[in-house]
Enzyme design. Structure first.
Site, PDB file in Angstrom:
ATOM      1  N   ASN A 160       7.054 -49.863  -4.267  1.00 26.94           N
ATOM      2  CA  ASN A 160       6.948 -49.002  -5.247  1.00 26.94           C
ATOM      3  C   ASN A 160       8.799 -47.941  -4.578  1.00 26.94           C
ATOM      4  O   ASN A 160       8.699 -47.040  -4.946  1.00 26.94           O
ATOM      5  CB  ASN A 160       5.744 -47.355  -4.574  1.00 26.94           C
ATOM      6  CG  ASN A 160       6.271 -47.994  -3.201  1.00 26.94           C
ATOM      7  OD1 ASN A 160       6.228 -48.822  -2.229  1.00 26.94           O
ATOM      8  ND2 ASN A 160       5.036 -46.907  -2.496  1.00 26.94           N
ATOM      9  N   GLU A 257       2.335 -50.616   8.020  1.00 26.00           N
ATOM     10  CA  GLU A 257       1.728 -48.774   7.034  1.00 26.00           C
ATOM     11  C   GLU A 257       1.504 -49.211   5.833  1.00 26.00           C
ATOM     12  O   GLU A 257       2.521 -50.079   4.818  1.00 26.00           O
ATOM     13  CB  GLU A 257       4.065 -48.242   6.530  1.00 26.00           C
ATOM     14  CG  GLU A 257       4.100 -47.895   7.589  1.00 26.00           C
ATOM     15  CD  GLU A 257       4.365 -46.641   7.353  1.00 26.00           C
ATOM     16  OE1 GLU A 257       2.812 -45.729   7.393  1.00 26.00           O
ATOM     17  OE2 GLU A 257       4.593 -45.571   9.071  1.00 26.00           O
ATOM     18  N   CYS A 291       1.708 -44.382  -1.604  1.00 27.36           N
ATOM     19  CA  CYS A 291       0.703 -44.477  -0.751  1.00 27.36           C
ATOM     20  C   CYS A 291       0.181 -43.681  -0.215  1.00 27.36           C
ATOM     21  O   CYS A 291      -1.098 -43.270  -0.018  1.00 27.36           O
ATOM     22  CB  CYS A 291       1.198 -45.330   0.483  1.00 27.36           C
ATOM     23  SG  CYS A 291       2.693 -45.028   1.180  1.00 27.36           S
ATOM     24  N   GLU A 465       6.205 -44.047  11.661  1.00 25.53           N
ATOM     25  CA  GLU A 465       7.922 -44.223  11.086  1.00 25.53           C
ATOM     26  C   GLU A 465       8.526 -43.073  10.851  1.00 25.53           C
ATOM     27  O   GLU A 465       7.771 -42.106  11.027  1.00 25.53           O
ATOM     28  CB  GLU A 465       8.110 -44.392   9.873  1.00 25.53           C
ATOM     29  CG  GLU A 465       7.395 -45.939   9.228  1.00 25.53           C
ATOM     30  CD  GLU A 465       8.625 -46.956   8.174  1.00 25.53           C
ATOM     31  OE1 GLU A 465       7.718 -46.819   7.084  1.00 25.53           O
ATOM     32  OE2 GLU A 465       8.624 -48.286   8.502  1.00 25.53           O
TER      33      GLU A 465
HETATM   34  P1  NDP Z   1       1.131 -56.028  -0.918  1.00 27.62           P
HETATM   35  O1  NDP Z   1       0.434 -55.844   0.260  1.00 27.62           O
HETATM   36  O2  NDP Z   1       0.854 -56.545  -1.631  1.00 27.62           O
HETATM   37  O3  NDP Z   1       2.525 -56.693  -0.115  1.00 27.62           O
HETATM   38  C1  NDP Z   1       3.276 -55.964   0.302  1.00 27.62           C
HETATM   39  C2  NDP Z   1       4.844 -57.157   1.180  1.00 27.62           C
HETATM   40  O4  NDP Z   1       3.970 -58.326   2.133  1.00 27.62           O
HETATM   41  C3  NDP Z   1       5.233 -57.896  -0.117  1.00 27.62           C
HETATM   42  O5  NDP Z   1       6.605 -58.047  -0.097  1.00 27.62           O
HETATM   43  C4  NDP Z   1       4.809 -58.751   0.057  1.00 27.62           C
HETATM   44  O6  NDP Z   1       5.108 -60.478  -0.500  1.00 27.62           O
HETATM   45  C5  NDP Z   1       4.841 -59.849   1.877  1.00 27.62           C
HETATM   46  N1  NDP Z   1       3.394 -60.006   1.760  1.00 27.62           N
HETATM   47  C6  NDP Z   1       2.502 -60.424   1.511  1.00 27.62           C
HETATM   48  N2  NDP Z   1       1.495 -60.990   1.984  1.00 27.62           N
HETATM   49  C7  NDP Z   1       2.722 -61.451   2.908  1.00 27.62           C
HETATM   50  C8  NDP Z   1       1.887 -62.277   3.873  1.00 27.62           C
HETATM   51  N3  NDP Z   1       0.728 -63.348   4.305  1.00 27.62           N
HETATM   52  N4  NDP Z   1       2.585 -62.494   4.999  1.00 27.62           N
HETATM   53  C9  NDP Z   1       3.764 -61.722   4.731  1.00 27.62           C
HETATM   54  N5  NDP Z   1       4.396 -60.730   3.676  1.00 27.62           N
HETATM   55  C10 NDP Z   1       3.699 -60.911   3.010  1.00 27.62           C
HETATM   56  O7  NDP Z   1       1.824 -54.373  -1.463  1.00 27.62           O
HETATM   57  P2  NDP Z   1       2.244 -54.344  -2.794  1.00 27.62           P
HETATM   58  O8  NDP Z   1       3.555 -54.932  -3.033  1.00 27.62           O
HETATM   59  O9  NDP Z   1       1.245 -54.967  -3.671  1.00 27.62           O
HETATM   60  O10 NDP Z   1       2.449 -52.981  -2.370  1.00 27.62           O
HETATM   61  C11 NDP Z   1       0.941 -51.896  -2.924  1.00 27.62           C
HETATM   62  C12 NDP Z   1       0.309 -51.367  -1.320  1.00 27.62           C
HETATM   63  O11 NDP Z   1       1.404 -50.536  -0.090  1.00 27.62           O
HETATM   64  C13 NDP Z   1      -0.170 -50.480  -1.647  1.00 27.62           C
HETATM   65  O12 NDP Z   1      -1.473 -50.832  -0.716  1.00 27.62           O
HETATM   66  C14 NDP Z   1       0.189 -48.727  -0.885  1.00 27.62           C
HETATM   67  O13 NDP Z   1      -0.804 -47.860  -0.622  1.00 27.62           O
HETATM   68  C15 NDP Z   1       0.875 -50.048   0.203  1.00 27.62           C
HETATM   69  N6  NDP Z   1       2.527 -48.608   0.465  1.00 27.62           N
HETATM   70  C16 NDP Z   1       2.034 -47.864   1.513  1.00 27.62           C
HETATM   71  C17 NDP Z   1       2.463 -47.220   2.693  1.00 27.62           C
HETATM   72  C18 NDP Z   1       2.983 -46.949   3.661  1.00 27.62           C
HETATM   73  O14 NDP Z   1       3.972 -46.396   3.938  1.00 27.62           O
HETATM   74  N7  NDP Z   1       1.450 -46.401   4.581  1.00 27.62           N
HETATM   75  C19 NDP Z   1       3.572 -47.006   1.453  1.00 27.62           C
HETATM   76  C20 NDP Z   1       4.240 -47.779  -0.079  1.00 27.62           C
HETATM   77  C21 NDP Z   1       3.409 -48.268  -0.157  1.00 27.62           C
HETATM   78  P3  NDP Z   1       5.497 -60.326  -2.191  1.00 27.62           P
HETATM   79  O15 NDP Z   1       4.988 -59.434  -2.531  1.00 27.62           O
HETATM   80  O16 NDP Z   1       6.863 -60.128  -2.490  1.00 27.62           O
HETATM   81  O17 NDP Z   1       4.840 -61.524  -2.583  1.00 27.62           O
END
Ligand code: NDP
Length: 491
Positions: A160, A257, A291, A465
């Site tokens: 995002n 996060e 998020c 953060e």
């Molecule tokens: P995901 O949890 O699907 O993915 C996050 C990242 O982790 C991606 O780069 C993903 O790779 C990677 N990933 C997935 N599985 C693994 C693994 N087993 N080991 C290491 N890395 C892995 O989140 P989204 O990308 O769908 O983002 C949305 C989510 O992020 C929402 O839940 C949102 O709330 C949260 N978020 C939290 C924030 C905060 O600061 N608290 C800010 C912004 C978002 P890939 O997707 O490329 O397969």
């Protein structure tokens, strides 16, 4: 008009950025980069092969001693130079962010490279002041601590805020003398490459900040590598669980996060127009893909209908269209998949008996557009009240007393953010004290200036953060005891 301006070529020079230069390995699985506003494929990158992952980690490990040996002032100067370059190139970087994510240019011009620059400037400024402690002990002995970097840090980003997330992780990590390998979400791979390029231009030695592309499995390989000392993830709770567990195997430091289902409590004495504005910002900015969004809006019974009427009226101000047109204030979802997930939740809301007040449908145009959607009469047990949707779906509840509102606001496994709207000063602080969330706003929502710690409690995460607190999460203290006299021994 902005949409007539030439669109920058989104094709990066190569998929990865390793040891101060772009690097390609076409043996990696192709990852299409899709413009969410049209569904067209802009370009492709390749997932990192084991050779690329190894090269990035080796470069980060080799750069560590060089980077850590520089003074904080020297590192800080480079970070601040990078902040200046981000600001100078804001329009180009914002346009790329819009192409990567589909977020309106109206937003990205002020919220992405700008926020990234704030982080680099802030931590660049703090770098020279990172210091240990001194303790005067018995018999003239004394001790001091040295605040040391952790080593190679892995950053993993959600889709995002690809520029902001990379900067929020890189800036404190690099300020402390760590190096980083960053893996963007495979949905938005472009922006972090620009940050790597800019850090090199600003003077960061090769290997200090590297970018590798790939799906979750590339992230998992990074997290599991013995050369890595710390993992900072921005993502969902299920991914956070997996990554935290994998990091624990190697006793690695983590910052998590994660997601949220944050409440906004609106009391009858509040400025209702402000509360409506906050609910709009906290549900529809970035098409709801934030998020910390306040997706559970609890409105005190006497003002519920006024709140809903004002909210409905304000929705006529939505301008949907090509996000590159600066008059557009509401863009598409990031991907077809995310759009389908959100549509599924809207269907569940309807099926479980929530009252649809606004939106609810897919927009009849190319791209992944959903209408801003508002449900009223939502009950706490409904799926849309419990699960993170990550799309433009607001649920409105009503409550009768402060005690009830607070208890229901806290009845969630998440704890990222929360807000209270009231003109009663004492109640504002009392409710903020009672809300179980990492960040609480009183009469405001979703503003996250770099000076403020940001992070979650409960399932929403671990660590903080931004702010000085982030320095603690990217460094550790070594204690040195200095004996000034004779050494006593029992025999
Ligand atoms: P995901 O949890 O699907 O993915 C996050 C990242 O982790 C991606 O780069 C993903 O790779 C990677 N990933 C997935 N599985 C693994 C693994 N087993 N080991 C290491 N890395 C892995 O989140 P989204 O990308 O769908 O983002 C949305 C989510 O992020 C929402 O839940 C949102 O709330 C949260 N978020 C939290 C924030 C905060 O600061 N608290 C800010 C912004 C978002 P890939 O997707 O490329 O397969």
């Amino acid at each position: 008009m902005a949409q007539d301006a030439p669109r920058p070529d989104a094709t990066p020079k190569a998929s990865h950025y390793v040891n101060g230069a772009y690097r390609e390995d076409e043996a990696g699985a192709p990852i299409p980069v899709v413009y969410p506003a049209t569904g067209e494929e802009l370009t492709r990158v390749h997932a990192a092969t084991p050779a690329v992952i190894d090269a990035a980690l080796a470069a980060a490990a080799a750069a560590g001693p060089v980077w850590a040996a520089m003074t904080g002032a020297e590192r800080g100067r480079i970070l601040r130079r990078a902040a200046d370059i981000l600001r100078e190139r804001n329009r180009e970087l914002s346009t790329l962010e819009t192409l990567d994510t589909g977020k309106p240019l109206q937003e990205t011009l002020v919220a992405d490279a700008a926020s990234g620059a704030d982080a680099l400037e802030y931590f660049g400024g703090l770098a020279a002041g990172i210091a240990g402690q001194h303790f005067q002990l018995a018999d003239g002995d004394w001790a001091y601590t040295i605040r040391e970097p952790l080593g190679v840090c892995v950053g993993i980003g959600a889709w995002n805020y690809p520029t902001q997330i990379a900067c929020w992780k890189a800036a404190p990590a690099l300020a402390c003398g760590n190096t980083m390998v960053f893996k963007p979400s495979e949905t938005t791979p472009l922006c972090a490459l620009k940050l790597a390029e800019i850090l090199t231009e600003a003077g960061a030695p090769p290997g200090v900040f590297n970018v590798v592309q790939g799906m979750g499995e590339v992230g998992a390989q990074l997290v599991g590598d013995d050369r890595v000392a710390k993992v900072s993830l921005t993502g969902s709770v299920p991914t956070g669980r997996r990554v935290y567990a994998a990091a624990a195997e190697g006793m690695k430091h983590v910052t998590m996060e994660l997601g949220g289902k944050s409440p906004i409590l609106v009391f009858a004495d509040a400025d209702i127009d402000d509360a409506v504005s906050a609910a709009i910002n906290g549900n529809f900015y970035s098409s709801g893909q934030i998020c910390s969004n306040g997706t559970r809006v609890f409105v005190e019974e006497p003002v519920r209908e006024e709140f809903l009427a004002k909210l409905s009226a304000r929705l006529s101000g939505v301008v949907m269209g090509d996000p590159l047109d600066e008059t557009v204030n509401f863009g598409p979802m990031v991907s077809e998949r995310q759009m389908q997930i959100v549509q599924g939740y809207i269907e569940k809301g309807r099926a479980e008996g929530a009252r649809l007040v606004a939106g609810g449908g897919r927009v009849d145009r190319a791209g992944f557009y959903l209408e801003p959607t508002v449900f009223a009469d939502v009950t706490d047990d409904m799926t849309i009240a419990r699960e993170e949707i990550f799309g433009p779906v607001m649920s409105v509840f009503s409550f009768a007393t402060e005690e009830e509102g607070l208890a229901r606001a806290n009845a969630t496994e998440f704890g990222l953010s929360a807000a209270v709207f009231t003109r009663d000063l004492a109640r504002g602080h009392r409710v903020a004290a009672g809300l179980r969330a990492g960040t609480c706003w009183i009469n405001q929502y979703n503003l996250t200036p770099i000076e403020m710690p940001f992070g979650g409690v409960k399932m929403s995460g671990v660590g903080r953060e931004n702010s000085r607190a982030a320095l603690e999460h990217y460094s550790q203290e070594k204690t040195v005891y200095v004996g000034m006299g004779a050494v006593d021994a029992p025999f």
